[in-house]
Write a protein that holds these residues in place. Sequence first.
Motif, mmCIF file in Angstrom:
data_model
loop_
_atom_site.group_PDB
_atom_site.id
_atom_site.type_symbol
_atom_site.label_atom_id
_atom_site.label_comp_id
_atom_site.label_asym_id
_atom_site.label_seq_id
_atom_site.Cartn_x
_atom_site.Cartn_y
_atom_site.Cartn_z
ATOM 1 N N GLY A 30 0.819 -1.144 0.219
ATOM 2 C CA GLY A 30 -0.133 0.046 -0.088
ATOM 3 C C GLY A 30 0.941 1.492 0.130
ATOM 4 O O GLY A 30 0.281 2.267 -0.167
ATOM 5 N N GLU A 31 2.164 1.230 0.116
ATOM 6 C CA GLU A 31 3.197 2.359 0.251
ATOM 7 C C GLU A 31 3.755 2.523 -0.905
ATOM 8 O O GLU A 31 4.462 1.688 -1.759
ATOM 9 C CB GLU A 31 3.911 2.252 1.469
ATOM 10 C CG GLU A 31 3.132 2.351 2.742
ATOM 11 C CD GLU A 31 4.254 2.307 3.956
ATOM 12 O OE1 GLU A 31 5.435 2.698 3.778
ATOM 13 O OE2 GLU A 31 3.792 1.867 4.922
ATOM 14 N N LYS A 32 3.672 3.577 -1.888
ATOM 15 C CA LYS A 32 4.459 3.893 -3.229
ATOM 16 C C LYS A 32 5.711 3.475 -3.022
ATOM 17 O O LYS A 32 6.529 3.871 -2.143
ATOM 18 C CB LYS A 32 4.164 5.477 -3.729
ATOM 19 C CG LYS A 32 4.860 5.449 -4.945
ATOM 20 C CD LYS A 32 4.559 6.861 -5.491
ATOM 21 C CE LYS A 32 2.987 7.157 -5.922
ATOM 22 N NZ LYS A 32 2.936 8.499 -6.371
ATOM 23 N N ILE A 33 6.522 2.781 -3.942
ATOM 24 C CA ILE A 33 7.777 2.450 -3.921
ATOM 25 C C ILE A 33 8.616 2.927 -5.404
ATOM 26 O O ILE A 33 7.622 2.879 -6.343
ATOM 27 C CB ILE A 33 7.768 0.624 -4.209
ATOM 28 C CG1 ILE A 33 7.072 0.143 -2.741
ATOM 29 C CG2 ILE A 33 9.234 0.168 -4.387
ATOM 30 C CD1 ILE A 33 6.938 -1.420 -2.913
ATOM 31 N N LYS A 34 9.554 3.397 -5.067
ATOM 32 C CA LYS A 34 10.424 4.041 -6.294
ATOM 33 C C LYS A 34 11.410 2.901 -6.669
ATOM 34 O O LYS A 34 12.204 2.477 -6.137
ATOM 35 C CB LYS A 34 11.175 5.160 -5.873
ATOM 36 C CG LYS A 34 11.843 5.646 -7.014
ATOM 37 C CD LYS A 34 12.456 7.213 -6.798
ATOM 38 C CE LYS A 34 13.117 7.812 -7.691
ATOM 39 N NZ LYS A 34 13.840 8.987 -7.368
ATOM 40 N N ARG A 62 -0.714 1.620 -12.548
ATOM 41 C CA ARG A 62 -0.171 1.537 -11.064
ATOM 42 C C ARG A 62 1.217 2.031 -11.549
ATOM 43 O O ARG A 62 2.288 2.218 -10.382
ATOM 44 C CB ARG A 62 -0.277 0.393 -10.268
ATOM 45 C CG ARG A 62 -1.472 0.147 -10.227
ATOM 46 C CD ARG A 62 -1.451 -1.217 -8.872
ATOM 47 N NE ARG A 62 -0.879 -2.398 -9.365
ATOM 48 C CZ ARG A 62 0.108 -3.114 -8.926
ATOM 49 N NH1 ARG A 62 0.674 -2.473 -7.671
ATOM 50 N NH2 ARG A 62 0.560 -4.143 -9.084
ATOM 51 N N ILE A 63 1.778 2.286 -12.610
ATOM 52 C CA ILE A 63 3.295 2.658 -13.052
ATOM 53 C C ILE A 63 3.084 4.312 -13.210
ATOM 54 O O ILE A 63 2.604 4.758 -14.120
ATOM 55 C CB ILE A 63 3.895 2.050 -13.984
ATOM 56 C CG1 ILE A 63 3.819 0.331 -13.760
ATOM 57 C CG2 ILE A 63 5.284 2.433 -14.345
ATOM 58 C CD1 ILE A 63 4.738 -0.127 -12.548
ATOM 59 N N SER A 64 4.291 4.957 -12.621
ATOM 60 C CA SER A 64 4.248 6.411 -12.630
ATOM 61 C C SER A 64 5.783 6.647 -13.169
ATOM 62 O O SER A 64 6.552 6.163 -12.657
ATOM 63 C CB SER A 64 3.845 7.132 -11.541
ATOM 64 O OG SER A 64 2.552 6.879 -11.131
ATOM 65 N N TRP A 65 5.992 7.704 -13.963
ATOM 66 C CA TRP A 65 7.190 8.224 -14.540
ATOM 67 C C TRP A 65 7.627 9.241 -13.352
ATOM 68 O O TRP A 65 7.006 10.238 -13.197
ATOM 69 C CB TRP A 65 7.297 8.593 -15.941
ATOM 70 C CG TRP A 65 8.514 9.511 -16.458
ATOM 71 C CD1 TRP A 65 8.337 10.668 -16.465
ATOM 72 C CD2 TRP A 65 9.529 8.707 -16.586
ATOM 73 N NE1 TRP A 65 9.734 11.082 -16.982
ATOM 74 C CE2 TRP A 65 10.531 9.861 -17.237
ATOM 75 C CE3 TRP A 65 10.136 7.532 -16.622
ATOM 76 C CZ2 TRP A 65 11.766 9.490 -17.644
ATOM 77 C CZ3 TRP A 65 11.401 7.312 -17.226
ATOM 78 C CH2 TRP A 65 12.119 8.512 -17.616
ATOM 79 N N VAL A 66 8.949 8.871 -12.888
ATOM 80 C CA VAL A 66 9.445 10.051 -11.952
ATOM 81 C C VAL A 66 10.901 10.303 -12.360
ATOM 82 O O VAL A 66 11.661 10.882 -11.560
ATOM 83 C CB VAL A 66 9.305 9.294 -10.420
ATOM 84 C CG1 VAL A 66 8.073 9.316 -10.052
ATOM 85 C CG2 VAL A 66 10.264 7.896 -10.299
ATOM 86 N N SER A 124 13.920 6.271 -13.793
ATOM 87 C CA SER A 124 13.233 5.836 -12.912
ATOM 88 C C SER A 124 11.666 5.771 -13.060
ATOM 89 O O SER A 124 11.205 6.688 -13.486
ATOM 90 C CB SER A 124 13.581 6.634 -11.365
ATOM 91 O OG SER A 124 14.905 6.589 -11.051
ATOM 92 N N ILE A 125 11.087 4.941 -12.116
ATOM 93 C CA ILE A 125 9.435 4.740 -12.156
ATOM 94 C C ILE A 125 8.960 4.441 -10.889
ATOM 95 O O ILE A 125 10.084 4.329 -9.856
ATOM 96 C CB ILE A 125 9.190 3.626 -13.143
ATOM 97 C CG1 ILE A 125 9.629 2.402 -12.776
ATOM 98 C CG2 ILE A 125 9.514 4.035 -14.618
ATOM 99 C CD1 ILE A 125 9.054 1.113 -13.469
ATOM 100 N N SER A 126 7.841 4.712 -10.410
ATOM 101 C CA SER A 126 7.330 4.170 -9.253
ATOM 102 C C SER A 126 6.051 3.302 -9.377
ATOM 103 O O SER A 126 5.362 3.469 -10.304
ATOM 104 C CB SER A 126 7.085 5.650 -8.334
ATOM 105 O OG SER A 126 5.917 6.191 -9.073
#
Length: 235
Positions: A45-49, A99-103, A112-114
Amino acid sequence: MQQSGAAGGRGCALFPLLSVLFFQGVYVVLSLEIKADAHVRGYVGEKIKLKCTFKSTSAVTDKLTIDWTYRPPSSSRTESIFHYQSFQYPSTAGTFRDRISWVGNVYKGDASISISNPTIKDNGTFSCAVKNPPDVHHNIPMTELTVTERGFGTMLSSVALLSILVFVPSAVVMVLLLVRMGRKAAGLKKRSKSGYKKSSIEVSDDTDQEEEDTCMGRLCVRCAECLDSDYEDTY
């Protein structure tokens, strides 16, 4: 011979800037180097990078591509979860849908992605591949992701640490005050039992203290009267 030595010197000067990969019996010069964390730990449940960086000998152009893939534990099947080429193309199907975001930032060498709302089912191996033509030969780093539940013990330790930082100093101050008050009371009791009489200096100090208290009391009363008079004048 001198020209050959000079050329060799220039070659040695450039060599530290490049990496070498032995592939199928041939040494391939890598003009693109990619780095990623070997192990990443996260909680449900906690965002991971997932961090991935790269260095290229060529300038970044719109031809640069980034591809992230995922392989479940004990499986040889890989799944494409993110693609980048000028724009972001996260997966719209499969395990990591939406659920994948570009960071990252390609101009800073960051790919990197999160992952949002991770679950234990997300455990596995992730790989980051970058190509920046003409730099296309590169290593492919692997990242092992382990997602676990944040246990009660972890939360309890955080609460305990906060309690220690907040309440222990207050308790120490309170104990010191109680000890001081106890010693003062014991001293007064001892003096009263031994028929102790105050010296002229102590009597003078008490008188001065009473006068100061009286003066302070009068000053407070006078201030209150001034405030009342100002209040009445206003209305």
